[in-house]
Design a protein around this motif. Structure first.
Motif, short mmCIF file in Angstrom:
data_model
loop_
_atom_site.label_atom_id
_atom_site.label_comp_id
_atom_site.label_asym_id
_atom_site.label_seq_id
_atom_site.Cartn_x
_atom_site.Cartn_y
_atom_site.Cartn_z
N VAL A 9 0.85 -1.20 0.00
CA VAL A 9 0.00 0.00 0.00
C VAL A 9 0.88 1.24 0.00
CG1 VAL A 9 -1.80 1.24 1.27
CG2 VAL A 9 -1.80 -1.26 1.23
N LEU A 10 1.97 1.18 0.74
CA LEU A 10 2.95 2.26 0.82
C LEU A 10 4.33 1.67 0.53
CD1 LEU A 10 1.68 4.00 4.08
CD2 LEU A 10 1.25 4.74 1.72
N SER A 11 5.09 2.33 -0.33
CA SER A 11 6.40 1.80 -0.73
C SER A 11 7.48 2.86 -0.58
CB SER A 11 6.35 1.34 -2.20
OG SER A 11 5.37 0.35 -2.40
N ASP A 12 8.48 2.57 0.25
CA ASP A 12 9.65 3.45 0.40
C ASP A 12 9.25 4.88 0.74
OD1 ASP A 12 11.38 1.32 -0.28
OD2 ASP A 12 10.97 1.65 -2.39
N VAL A 13 8.23 5.02 1.58
CA VAL A 13 7.81 6.34 2.04
C VAL A 13 8.75 6.80 3.13
CG1 VAL A 13 6.00 7.58 3.29
CG2 VAL A 13 5.39 6.02 1.44
N SER A 14 9.32 7.99 2.96
CA SER A 14 10.28 8.50 3.94
C SER A 14 10.06 10.00 4.13
CB SER A 14 11.71 8.24 3.48
OG SER A 14 12.64 8.73 4.43
N PHE A 15 9.80 10.40 5.36
CA PHE A 15 9.63 11.82 5.66
C PHE A 15 9.77 12.04 7.16
CE2 PHE A 15 5.53 10.01 6.39
CZ PHE A 15 4.93 10.79 7.37
N GLU A 16 9.85 13.30 7.54
CA GLU A 16 9.96 13.66 8.95
C GLU A 16 8.98 14.79 9.25
OE1 GLU A 16 13.30 15.64 11.98
OE2 GLU A 16 13.93 14.42 10.25
N ALA A 31 -5.38 5.99 -1.49
CA ALA A 31 -3.94 6.20 -1.69
C ALA A 31 -3.12 5.74 -0.49
CB ALA A 31 -3.66 7.67 -1.98
N GLY A 32 -3.75 5.56 0.67
CA GLY A 32 -3.02 5.11 1.84
C GLY A 32 -2.88 6.15 2.94
N LYS A 33 -3.69 7.21 2.89
CA LYS A 33 -3.57 8.28 3.88
C LYS A 33 -3.86 7.77 5.30
CE LYS A 33 -6.55 11.09 1.87
NZ LYS A 33 -6.87 10.31 0.65
N THR A 34 -4.96 7.03 5.44
CA THR A 34 -5.32 6.51 6.76
C THR A 34 -4.28 5.51 7.25
OG1 THR A 34 -7.68 6.87 6.37
CG2 THR A 34 -7.08 5.29 8.09
N THR A 35 -3.79 4.67 6.35
CA THR A 35 -2.74 3.71 6.72
C THR A 35 -1.50 4.42 7.24
OG1 THR A 35 -3.51 2.04 5.14
CG2 THR A 35 -1.21 1.91 5.83
N LEU A 36 -1.11 5.49 6.57
CA LEU A 36 0.07 6.23 7.01
C LEU A 36 -0.15 6.83 8.40
CD1 LEU A 36 2.88 7.21 6.40
CD2 LEU A 36 1.92 9.14 5.14
N LEU A 37 -1.34 7.37 8.65
CA LEU A 37 -1.62 7.90 9.98
C LEU A 37 -1.57 6.79 11.03
CD1 LEU A 37 -4.58 10.39 9.33
CD2 LEU A 37 -2.14 10.90 9.57
N ARG A 38 -2.07 5.62 10.70
CA ARG A 38 -2.06 4.51 11.65
C ARG A 38 -0.64 4.02 11.93
NH1 ARG A 38 -7.11 2.74 12.81
NH2 ARG A 38 -8.79 3.32 11.38
N LEU A 39 0.22 4.11 10.94
CA LEU A 39 1.63 3.77 11.16
C LEU A 39 2.28 4.74 12.15
CD1 LEU A 39 2.70 2.89 7.51
CD2 LEU A 39 2.93 1.36 9.48
N ILE A 40 1.95 6.02 12.03
CA ILE A 40 2.51 7.01 12.95
C ILE A 40 1.95 6.79 14.35
CG2 ILE A 40 2.71 9.47 13.47
CD1 ILE A 40 2.40 9.97 10.43
N LEU A 41 0.67 6.47 14.44
CA LEU A 41 0.03 6.21 15.73
C LEU A 41 0.50 4.90 16.34
CD1 LEU A 41 -2.11 7.09 17.83
CD2 LEU A 41 -3.81 5.89 16.43
#
Length: 211
Positions: A9-16, A31-41
């Motif tokens: 769903v997300l590939s090689d996403v890198s940010f700070e 696009a994976g917005k909720t998934t990315l938030l859940r990864l941060i949480l």
């Protein structure tokens, strides 16, 4: 991040996310917005790669430490997660109760925030009797009340009219001025155009950054 044996769903996403910063997370539905938030949480773990929160890499973190990190965040997800047996006021006050603060010290603060989000007349109502927009505002107030170090919000203005959306955005901006880092997932370009903020754009599992 991938689910089961499916594609990533997300590939090689890198940010700070810098301290005291404000940014939008955008991209098409799916696009994976909720998934990315859940990864941060830290409610899901990456299938490869690393996630660091508040400077701590979390792959081997204990449950106790994980709870401590989550308490430093405010979160607004689309399913609201209000407790049906608590009133609007009690739901919003819950993070302060968890911190051990007495009601005499926080009541005025909670009431003021509820009035700001337009729920001053609904503070003693149980969630099942609230509309979708009212539940959303209650969830936002609960996420903000403890002045978290990091706010994660998934489509926080999706169920409110444009004028209230602008008012809520001002509330997020004021919280940011007090020191909270803010990450808002949205597809509302009208909302994003109201302020000059960094945009994290997801598409096809990849992330690009627009400063």
């Amino acid at each position: 991040m991938r689910y089961g044996m499916g594609p990533e769903v997300l590939s090689d996403v890198s940010f700070e996310i810098a301290p005291r910063s404000f940014q939008f997370l955008t991209g098409p539905s799916g696009a994976g917005k909720t998934t990315l938030l859940r990864l941060i949480l830290l409610s899901v773990r990456p299938t490869r790669g690393l996630v660091s929160v508040f400077g701590e890499e979390v792959s081997g973190i204990s449950n106790e430490a994980l709870t401590g990190l989550r308490r430093r965040m405010g979160v607004v997800f689309q399913d609201f997660r209000l407790l049906d047996h608590l009133t609007t006021y009690e739901n919003v006050a819950l993070p302060l109760r968890v911190q051990g603060r007495s009601e005499t010290n926080y009541r005025a603060e909670v009431v003021e925030l509820l009035r700001w989000v337009g729920l001053g007349e609904r503070m003693h109502v149980l969630p099942p009797l609230l509309s979708g927009g009212e539940k959303q505002r209650a969830a936002i107030a609960r996420a903000l009340i403890a002045r978290p170090e990091l706010l994660l919000a998934d489509e926080p203005t999706g169920n409110v009219d444009p004028s209230l959306a602008r008012r809520l955005l001002r509330l997020f901006m004021e919280l940011n001025k007090l020191g909270t880092s803010v990450l808002i997932a949205t597809h509302d370009f009208g909302l994003m155009d109201l302020i000059d903020a960094r945009r994290l754009v997801l598409g096809d599992g990849r992330l690009r950054i627009e400063e």
